[in-house]
Design a protein around this motif. Structure first.
Motif, PDB file in Angstrom:
ATOM      1  N   PHE A  79      49.021  37.826  35.591  1.00 54.90           N
ATOM      2  CA  PHE A  79      47.586  38.076  35.755  1.00 54.90           C
ATOM      3  C   PHE A  79      46.855  38.129  34.412  1.00 54.90           C
ATOM      4  CE2 PHE A  79      49.671  40.074  39.494  1.00 54.90           C
ATOM      5  CZ  PHE A  79      49.298  39.090  40.398  1.00 54.90           C
ATOM      6  N   LYS A  80      47.551  38.444  33.343  1.00 51.84           N
ATOM      7  CA  LYS A  80      46.965  38.331  32.009  1.00 51.84           C
ATOM      8  C   LYS A  80      46.757  36.859  31.657  1.00 51.84           C
ATOM      9  CE  LYS A  80      48.838  42.664  30.212  1.00 51.84           C
ATOM     10  NZ  LYS A  80      49.754  43.307  29.242  1.00 51.84           N
ATOM     11  N   GLN A  81      47.653  36.006  32.142  1.00 55.19           N
ATOM     12  CA  GLN A  81      47.497  34.567  31.963  1.00 55.19           C
ATOM     13  C   GLN A  81      46.321  34.046  32.781  1.00 55.19           C
ATOM     14  OE1 GLN A  81      49.146  34.063  29.156  1.00 55.19           O
ATOM     15  NE2 GLN A  81      50.224  32.243  29.896  1.00 55.19           N
ATOM     16  N   TRP A  82      46.164  34.578  33.986  1.00 53.69           N
ATOM     17  CA  TRP A  82      44.996  34.213  34.796  1.00 53.69           C
ATOM     18  C   TRP A  82      43.712  34.479  34.018  1.00 53.69           C
ATOM     19  CZ3 TRP A  82      45.051  35.705  40.685  1.00 53.69           C
ATOM     20  CH2 TRP A  82      46.193  35.163  41.296  1.00 53.69           C
ATOM     21  N   SER A 179      32.391  37.465  36.913  1.00 51.04           N
ATOM     22  CA  SER A 179      31.704  38.485  36.116  1.00 51.04           C
ATOM     23  C   SER A 179      31.477  39.764  36.917  1.00 51.04           C
ATOM     24  CB  SER A 179      30.352  37.948  35.617  1.00 51.04           C
ATOM     25  OG  SER A 179      29.503  37.636  36.710  1.00 51.04           O
ATOM     26  N   MET A 180      31.673  39.680  38.251  1.00 50.72           N
ATOM     27  CA  MET A 180      31.408  40.827  39.115  1.00 50.72           C
ATOM     28  C   MET A 180      32.676  41.496  39.641  1.00 50.72           C
ATOM     29  SD  MET A 180      28.167  39.373  41.320  1.00 50.72           S
ATOM     30  CE  MET A 180      28.703  37.661  41.461  1.00 50.72           C
ATOM     31  N   ILE A 181      33.853  41.063  39.156  1.00 47.10           N
ATOM     32  CA  ILE A 181      35.072  41.639  39.699  1.00 47.10           C
ATOM     33  C   ILE A 181      35.711  42.625  38.723  1.00 47.10           C
ATOM     34  CG2 ILE A 181      35.447  39.473  40.940  1.00 47.10           C
ATOM     35  CD1 ILE A 181      37.992  39.091  39.280  1.00 47.10           C
ATOM     36  N   ASP A 182      36.400  43.600  39.296  1.00 50.66           N
ATOM     37  CA  ASP A 182      37.073  44.639  38.519  1.00 50.66           C
ATOM     38  C   ASP A 182      38.256  44.028  37.762  1.00 50.66           C
ATOM     39  OD1 ASP A 182      38.961  46.896  37.983  1.00 50.66           O
ATOM     40  OD2 ASP A 182      37.414  48.064  39.020  1.00 50.66           O
ATOM     41  N   ARG A 183      38.351  44.292  36.476  1.00 50.81           N
ATOM     42  CA  ARG A 183      39.395  43.696  35.645  1.00 50.81           C
ATOM     43  C   ARG A 183      40.721  44.449  35.712  1.00 50.81           C
ATOM     44  NH1 ARG A 183      36.156  39.560  35.908  1.00 50.81           N
ATOM     45  NH2 ARG A 183      36.843  37.947  34.475  1.00 50.81           N
ATOM     46  N   SER A 184      40.833  45.450  36.545  1.00 51.98           N
ATOM     47  CA  SER A 184      42.079  46.207  36.646  1.00 51.98           C
ATOM     48  C   SER A 184      43.235  45.347  37.158  1.00 51.98           C
ATOM     49  CB  SER A 184      41.899  47.422  37.553  1.00 51.98           C
ATOM     50  OG  SER A 184      41.595  47.023  38.878  1.00 51.98           O
ATOM     51  N   PHE A 185      42.937  44.178  37.730  1.00 52.81           N
ATOM     52  CA  PHE A 185      43.999  43.326  38.268  1.00 52.81           C
ATOM     53  C   PHE A 185      44.990  42.897  37.188  1.00 52.81           C
ATOM     54  CE2 PHE A 185      41.062  40.081  36.748  1.00 52.81           C
ATOM     55  CZ  PHE A 185      41.891  39.042  36.335  1.00 52.81           C
ATOM     56  N   THR A 186      44.555  42.857  35.931  1.00 59.82           N
ATOM     57  CA  THR A 186      45.440  42.409  34.851  1.00 59.82           C
ATOM     58  C   THR A 186      46.549  43.412  34.548  1.00 59.82           C
ATOM     59  OG1 THR A 186      43.977  43.348  33.154  1.00 59.82           O
ATOM     60  CG2 THR A 186      43.606  41.056  33.775  1.00 59.82           C
ATOM     61  N   SER A 187      46.429  44.642  35.043  1.00 62.78           N
ATOM     62  CA  SER A 187      47.447  45.658  34.788  1.00 62.78           C
ATOM     63  C   SER A 187      48.574  45.617  35.818  1.00 62.78           C
ATOM     64  CB  SER A 187      46.810  47.051  34.779  1.00 62.78           C
ATOM     65  OG  SER A 187      46.297  47.384  36.061  1.00 62.78           O
ATOM     66  N   TYR A 188      48.437  44.770  36.853  1.00 65.35           N
ATOM     67  CA  TYR A 188      49.443  44.687  37.901  1.00 65.35           C
ATOM     68  C   TYR A 188      50.508  43.644  37.576  1.00 65.35           C
ATOM     69  CZ  TYR A 188      46.488  47.484  41.030  1.00 65.35           C
ATOM     70  OH  TYR A 188      45.755  48.492  41.594  1.00 65.35           O
ATOM     71  N   LYS A 189      51.690  43.825  38.175  1.00 61.84           N
ATOM     72  CA  LYS A 189      52.776  42.849  38.050  1.00 61.84           C
ATOM     73  C   LYS A 189      52.851  41.935  39.261  1.00 61.84           C
ATOM     74  CE  LYS A 189      54.610  44.511  34.195  1.00 61.84           C
ATOM     75  NZ  LYS A 189      54.679  43.722  32.942  1.00 61.84           N
ATOM     76  N   GLY A 190      52.572  42.494  40.447  1.00 60.99           N
ATOM     77  CA  GLY A 190      52.719  41.706  41.663  1.00 60.99           C
ATOM     78  C   GLY A 190      51.511  41.663  42.569  1.00 60.99           C
ATOM     79  N   CYS A 191      50.678  42.719  42.575  1.00 61.71           N
ATOM     80  CA  CYS A 191      49.573  42.816  43.532  1.00 61.71           C
ATOM     81  C   CYS A 191      48.203  42.529  42.928  1.00 61.71           C
ATOM     82  CB  CYS A 191      49.562  44.206  44.179  1.00 61.71           C
ATOM     83  SG  CYS A 191      50.938  44.498  45.309  1.00 61.71           S
ATOM     84  N   GLY A 192      48.167  42.027  41.711  1.00 59.31           N
ATOM     85  CA  GLY A 192      46.881  41.734  41.078  1.00 59.31           C
ATOM     86  C   GLY A 192      46.050  40.731  41.841  1.00 59.31           C
ATOM     87  N   ASP A 193      46.722  39.760  42.492  1.00 55.25           N
ATOM     88  CA  ASP A 193      45.987  38.762  43.271  1.00 55.25           C
ATOM     89  C   ASP A 193      45.259  39.396  44.445  1.00 55.25           C
ATOM     90  OD1 ASP A 193      48.489  39.350  44.402  1.00 55.25           O
ATOM     91  OD2 ASP A 193      48.698  37.374  45.315  1.00 55.25           O
ATOM     92  N   TRP A 194      45.859  40.412  45.058  1.00 59.16           N
ATOM     93  CA  TRP A 194      45.229  41.122  46.175  1.00 59.16           C
ATOM     94  C   TRP A 194      43.890  41.711  45.729  1.00 59.16           C
ATOM     95  CZ3 TRP A 194      48.282  45.478  49.232  1.00 59.16           C
ATOM     96  CH2 TRP A 194      47.614  45.759  50.424  1.00 59.16           C
ATOM     97  N   ILE A 195      43.881  42.339  44.545  1.00 58.98           N
ATOM     98  CA  ILE A 195      42.639  42.883  43.988  1.00 58.98           C
ATOM     99  C   ILE A 195      41.618  41.767  43.763  1.00 58.98           C
ATOM    100  CG2 ILE A 195      41.599  44.011  41.971  1.00 58.98           C
ATOM    101  CD1 ILE A 195      43.205  45.994  43.493  1.00 58.98           C
TER     102      ILE A 195
END
Length: 314
Positions: A79-82, A179-195
């Motif tokens: 997700f950091k690569q995303w 620009s309107m989405i929460d950036r916390s997804f980058t801290s996940y290993k598997g569920c970041g896409d769900w966010i």
């Protein structure tokens, strides 16, 4: 290729790769041979130790390749690569084409059409064919019928209790909503896409095609499979529920129902057999299993074991 008047939307195709040399050529070829031709390709390698770099370099002169970025150190999260790909993308639409997956030549042509027909569409996805490591068909995954609905309805019906978009390669979405989405997804290993899907869906409409144009490869080094067997998806799932509760997408009753469902699944359901005892304990601790819930789900288990009534559904 279909023409859509003056609305040939540029698609930024992000290919994040880590040690998928075995599948990488077919993945890249499936992208550059799309019938819809208005796209750029961003290849991101996360410090692969196989011969991925050698394969990637073969495509650096292709007219569609806009960026090849090779990390000197592994980022530790796809997700950091995303996020890195999002920053580089120039297109109105983004497609994250996972490096071990594949697709039909008409994938983009079909899914881009949803944005042409509906300016409020922010996410378009399709049914997937699951394949094995050699590309042999296993099964289909997705809804039976095509549909269009508001993103908020989609969250309530299909994302509040489970991530029904299980493969990122099946999705394209509008860059403008990032620009309107929460950036916390980058801290996940598997569920970041769900966010990410939840945060994008809230911004507009969602379109789904029941054509199985995405080929979701299941193999031993597959990230989805590794995350599932390690129990990390279950553990991070609790964090997603906390996120949805904080955002008011769900209420406390939904969280309680999720706790019961997940604990039941780990103790008695389909997930019981492939978790180690240590992993099960870790998941139980994460989902805050207690004596009351354990007794409650044990009674449910007894009822379901002796009747055809399914009280717990996942």
């Amino acid at each position: 290729m279909k023409k859509y008047g003056n609305k040939d939307l540029l698609v930024s195709v992000i290919i994040p790769n880590y040690n998928h040399a075995k599948y990488l050529s077919k993945r890249i070829e499936s992208v550059i041979n799309q019938t819809y031709k208005h796209f750029e390709v961003i290849i991101l390698d996360d410090n692969s130790s196989d011969n991925s770099i050698e394969i990637i370099r073969k495509y650096e002169t292709n007219e569609h390749i806009s960026h090849i970025i090779i990390n000197k150190e592994n980022s530790g999260s796809t997700f950091k690569q995303w996020e890195k790909g999002f920053q580089l993308a120039k297109g109105e639409l983004i497609w994250i084409a996972e490096s071990d997956d594949d697709c039909a030549p008409t994938f983009l042509e079909k899914l881009v059409e949803a944005f042409i027909l509906d300016d409020s569409c922010v996410l378009s996805f399709c049914k997937s064919q699951k394949t094995d490591s050699e590309g042999r068909f296993l099964s289909e995954e997705g809804f039976d019928n095509s549909f269009k609905m508001s993103g908020l309805d989609f969250i309530k019906k299909h994302l509040c209790h489970h991530n029904y978009i299980s493969n990122a390669s099946a999705v394209i979405f509008k860059k403008s909503v990032l620009s309107m989405i929460d950036r916390s997804f980058t801290s996940y290993k598997g569920c970041g896409d769900w966010i990410v899907w939840i945060e994008i869906a809230k911004c507009g409409n969602v379109s789904y095609s029941n054509l199985a144009l995405n080929y979701f490869r299941i193999h031993e080094s597959n990230t989805t499979k590794k995350q599932a067997f390690s129990g990390k998806n279950e553990i991070e799932g609790m964090e997603v529920y906390k996120f949805m509760l904080k955002k008011n997408y769900i209420g406390y009753r939904d969280v309680l129902r999720a706790r019961i469902s997940h604990i039941y699944s780990v103790k008695y359901g389909k997930q019981h057999t492939f978790y180690s005892e240590e992993t099960r304990k870790e998941i139980m601790k994460c989902w805050k299993s207690n004596r009351f819930i354990n007794i409650f789900i044990y009674i449910i288990h007894l009822v379901q074991s002796h009747t055809n009534i399914k009280i717990i559904k996942r």
